[in-house]
Each structure stands twice: as C-alpha cells, then as structure tokens.
Design an enzyme around this catalytic site. Structure first.
Site, mmCIF file in Angstrom:
data_model
loop_
_atom_site.group_PDB
_atom_site.id
_atom_site.type_symbol
_atom_site.label_atom_id
_atom_site.label_comp_id
_atom_site.label_asym_id
_atom_site.label_seq_id
_atom_site.Cartn_x
_atom_site.Cartn_y
_atom_site.Cartn_z
ATOM 1 N N PHE A 151 0.857 -1.175 0.000
ATOM 2 C CA PHE A 151 0.000 0.000 0.000
ATOM 3 C C PHE A 151 0.894 1.227 0.000
ATOM 4 O O PHE A 151 1.659 1.448 0.934
ATOM 5 C CB PHE A 151 -0.946 0.048 1.204
ATOM 6 C CG PHE A 151 -1.902 1.214 1.095
ATOM 7 C CD1 PHE A 151 -3.001 1.147 0.258
ATOM 8 C CD2 PHE A 151 -1.668 2.388 1.783
ATOM 9 C CE1 PHE A 151 -3.860 2.235 0.108
ATOM 10 C CE2 PHE A 151 -2.519 3.482 1.644
ATOM 11 C CZ PHE A 151 -3.624 3.403 0.805
ATOM 12 N N ASP A 244 9.409 2.810 1.711
ATOM 13 C CA ASP A 244 8.239 3.617 2.053
ATOM 14 C C ASP A 244 7.993 3.437 3.549
ATOM 15 O O ASP A 244 7.451 2.428 3.988
ATOM 16 C CB ASP A 244 7.020 3.163 1.237
ATOM 17 C CG ASP A 244 5.764 3.951 1.597
ATOM 18 O OD1 ASP A 244 5.783 4.677 2.618
ATOM 19 O OD2 ASP A 244 4.759 3.838 0.868
ATOM 20 N N LYS A 273 2.870 10.943 7.623
ATOM 21 C CA LYS A 273 2.010 10.706 8.801
ATOM 22 C C LYS A 273 2.403 11.524 10.032
ATOM 23 O O LYS A 273 2.093 12.700 10.093
ATOM 24 C CB LYS A 273 1.958 9.220 9.093
ATOM 25 C CG LYS A 273 1.280 8.454 7.932
ATOM 26 C CD LYS A 273 0.586 7.214 8.368
ATOM 27 C CE LYS A 273 0.079 6.394 7.204
ATOM 28 N NZ LYS A 273 -1.328 6.492 6.937
HETATM 29 C C1 LIG Z 1 3.015 2.748 3.601
HETATM 30 C C2 LIG Z 1 2.143 3.863 3.107
HETATM 31 N N1 LIG Z 1 2.523 4.543 2.019
HETATM 32 C C3 LIG Z 1 1.783 5.561 1.546
HETATM 33 C C4 LIG Z 1 0.602 5.932 2.146
HETATM 34 C C5 LIG Z 1 -0.207 7.064 1.579
HETATM 35 O O1 LIG Z 1 -0.122 8.175 2.419
HETATM 36 P P1 LIG Z 1 -1.224 9.326 2.314
HETATM 37 O O2 LIG Z 1 -2.514 8.723 2.739
HETATM 38 O O3 LIG Z 1 -0.717 10.386 3.249
HETATM 39 O O4 LIG Z 1 -1.242 9.764 0.892
HETATM 40 C C6 LIG Z 1 0.167 5.242 3.280
HETATM 41 C C7 LIG Z 1 -1.086 5.592 3.947
HETATM 42 O O5 LIG Z 1 -1.634 4.902 4.761
HETATM 43 C C8 LIG Z 1 0.966 4.176 3.785
HETATM 44 O O6 LIG Z 1 0.601 3.473 4.840
#
Ligand SMILES: Cc1ncc(COP(=O)(O)O)c(C=O)c1O
Length: 429
Positions: A151, A244, A273
C-alpha cells in the site's frame, strides 16, 4: 459553526460526502493524548491514531503552542508568512530541511510534499529520472519492482500496481510494464527478477519500492534479513532501494526508521504521517545527491513546503527526539504485544484471534478466517477502543506517548471485547 447532533452530522455526510469510505456512525470531536471523544461525549482510546499519523498524541502541548505562535498577528496585522512561491526560501523550510538531513536521518537532500502518496510519486519520478540519466536505461523503459500486498497510496500510478482489486480495477488504463510485482518477504523471488534483468543485456530495473513492514497489508513483517539482503542486491545491481516508511517510520516500530532494525540505510526514504503531528499534512522524500536528481522544472507543488507544515514537521522531529519516543515505542510496544498475546491466548478469544504480531507500537491482531473484521471494529468501539482493520487484521497503532498504565487498560479492553465476541458467536462446547 452550528452545533449539529450526531444524527444530523451523519445525515449531512451521507448527503454531501463522496461515498469513497464506508462511513462509521461514530463522529469524533475532541482529542487529547491517546484519547478521543465522540460528539456525544463518550471517550475512547485511539488505537488507530489517524491511520498511524497521530504518533505524538492528539493536541501535543508543544504543537498547540507552536500553532498559536504561527497563527498570531501583531497589532499591525503582521504574522508569519504562510505560502509563497516555492522559488523563495523561508526560514521554516530551510531549517526543517537542514534538521531532517543532518540531525535526524543523515541524507544530503530532502523534498517536501503535502501528503504520503505525493512523496511516493516524487520517489517514483526520482527513480525513473535517475535510471534514464545515470543508469542509461532506454527512455520509456524504466521498471520498478514492488511487492504483493503493498500500500503506497491512491494516485492512479500507485493504484495501478496495487494488489487490491477494489483500489485498482476501475481506474485504469495503467502502464503495463512499468512495475514488476514480487511476493513480499520472498528474497528468492526478488533475486530472480533482478538476475533476469541483469542478464537481459539492457537492464531496465531502476528501483525497488518496499515497505519495511506492510501496514495496510495487515502488519506483515518480512523474515529477518530480508530488507538487508534486498538492499545489498540493489547496491550490487545498481538499483535504487527505496523504503516507504510513511507508516512504519518515525518511531512507530522502535527506531526512527524501521529499516534501521536491519541496519539498512535506504537510498531513498519516504516518510509522512506523524511528521504532521496529527495537525497538518506533510511528507518528505530524502536521499543523497546521486539519487536526488531533480533539476528546476522537474517537480513542484503550491502547498508543498508551506511554513506551517515545515514548522510542525521540525517540531514533530524534535519532540520524537526530546521525548525519546523511539525507545518508548519499543518498550510500550513490547509490553502491549505481550499483554495482548496473554489476553487473547485462552478460551474463545484464541479461536477468533489466533495470532498477534507486531514490532514496537505497530501491532496486528490476526482474525481467524470468516471472522468479520468490521464487526470486531464495532464491538471494540462499543467498549471504548478505536482501531482500524487491514484485511483480516485489526491494526493497533496507538500514539507513541502511551504509558504503561494505558497499555494495560488497552490490552484489557481488547481482551474483554474478544471474550464477549467469542461468547456471543462461538457454538457452546
Ligand atoms: C506505507 C504507506 N505509504 C503511503 C501511504 C499514503 O499516504 P497518504 O494517505 O498520506 O497519501 C500510506 C497511507 O496509509 C501508507 O501506509
């Protein structure tokens, strides 16, 4: 703002809100530390912490004081500048970038964005441009390896390689060859793809994008040594290792970056976050000069780097350091994991939740096949605990400031809820 009843709020949302979330009937109004209150005044432990973004707790006093300062204007109406064209540096932007690069993470450069997926997109662009300009990959052919169960957010490029059909299916067309999917945690599968590319005579793999722990994928922790082995292989094959850490980073798992558990320093790292302290969206990509290949015109954003976001991000990083939140997360997380395993180890609860796994304060309660995760979430809410489901897993990610007493109460409330569910749903023996 007019004060509406909970029922009126729900009706308002139902009428005017786009339907992209299956809405809960609980509306939240206030937050303090690890707690939130709904619009009827009922208090909950917030173990979802805004998809893991309220790592410092709600309304951290230092963040509130900072916001008061940022929003103040003097008697003549002058206050801190909010947004200026990004060609103009501001004190907040420069100070935050320097702190993040030199004190917090140890990289040459950083690029700030408004939210997580935007930072992931920037990282994808960096990997591709680096591939074309530094690795001499044929233009238009660059490929990035990603993992099953990933994700990384919701933009069209990113959902194009999601393994979740509902995230992907209706939003194509997608570039068919741009991403290669490998099973998460399977070093052999990754090595095979890398070897095939290296032996092709004209390698096209430019990057490996991976979550050190898959959050949305169900708090999936790869086997020990996986990240290190993958990072090593990337180095050997001249491929960018991009972590990520939007969910797992910033102390969530006990280190500032979850990759550090294996002594891995990603070539590019994406964080978000908790950087916004639950108050203002902000995310960032960091890397060394050789990988931060953007030149003027390559990227941009109206709000990216705005002074409020930068001041908050700097303060958030300072709070994590000053309050030793990484160590705290490691200690409280170990305690919570232990207590949850005890609570859910016997009787019917063990049949409903046979496995609890986690690292630091990123914990997943794995439900038995057939157990409805939405029902579990609702029952937990009734007992005063807000959580989030991730596939068949209940995700427990409270703020990193949680105390031992609060850990105990959280574990007991969860244990009580699962015991009640077992009593109600399992056949009598
Ligand atoms: C691992 C990871 N990458 C990217 C994102 C996307 O972040 P955003 O919701 O701030 O766009 C999330 C969101 O939960 C995430 O958990």
């Amino acid at each position: 703002m007019s004060k509406k009843s909970t029922g009126e709020l729900l009706a308002q949302m139902d009428h005017y809100g786009s339907r992209h979330y299956a809405r809960s009937s609980v509306c939240f109004a206030k937050g303090k530390g690890i707690y939130v209150k709904d619009t009827d005044g009922k208090e909950y432990i917030d173990a979802a912490s805004g998809y893991g973004s309220v790592g410092l707790g709600h309304n951290h006093p230092r963040i509130c004081a900072l916001l008061r300062k940022l929003n103040a204007v003097d008697k003549d109406g002058w206050g801190v500048v909010g947004i200026v064209p990004n060609v103009h540096p501001t004190p907040q932007l420069g100070t935050m970038l320097e702190y993040a690069c030199t004190k917090a993470f140890g990289y040459d450069k950083a690029l700030t964005t408004n939210g997580g997926v935007e930072a992931v997109e920037a990282a994808i662009k960096l990997m591709r441009k680096w591939g074309y300009t530094k690795k001499s990959v044929e233009r238009g052919k660059a490929r990035i390896v990603i993992c099953e169960g990933n994700f990384h957010g919701r933009t069209t490029t990113v959902v194009g390689f999601s393994s979740e059909p509902t995230y992907r299916e209706n939003f194509g067309p997608y570039a068919a060859d741009a991403f290669i999917t490998v099973p998460y945690g399977d070093y052999g599968a990754f090595a095979k793809v890398m070897q095939e590319d290296a032996e092709s005579g004209a390698p096209t793999i430019v990057g490996f994008l991976v979550e050190p722990i898959q959050g949305e994928g169900g708090v999936r922790i790869p086997p020990p040594g996986y990240l290190k082995a993958c990072a090593f292989l990337c180095e050997k094959n001249n491929v960018i290792f991009c972590a990520d850490e939007i969910q797992a980073g910033l102390g969530r798992t006990g280190y500032l970056l979850a990759s550090w558990h294996e002594g891995v320093k990603p070539d590019l790292v994406v964080i978000g976050k908790t950087l916004g302290a639950g108050k203002h969206p902000v995310a960032m990509v960091l890397g060394n000069d050789e990988h931060m290949v953007f030149t003027p015109g390559d990227h941009g954003s109206t709000h990216g780097g705005n002074t409020t976001a930068m001041a908050i991000a700097l303060e958030a990083l300072a709070i994590i350091k000053d309050e030793k939140l990484c160590v705290r997360s490691a200690m409280m997380g170990a305690s919570l994991l232990h207590q949850l395993r005890q609570e859910l180890s016997c009787g019917g609860a063990a049949k409903i939740a046979p496995l609890v796994r986690g690292r630091g304060l990123m914990i997943g309660i794995v439900l038995a096949p057939g157990v409805d995760s939405h029902m579990v979430i609702d029952e937990l809410l009734k007992n005063g605990v807000m959580t989030k489901d991730a596939h068949n897993v209940i995700r427990i990610t409270p703020a990193l400031i949680i105390t031992e007493t609060e850990v105990k109460r959280l574990a007991e409330l969860i244990g009580k809820t699962f015991a009640e569910i077992a009593l109600r749903t399992l056949p009598k023996e």
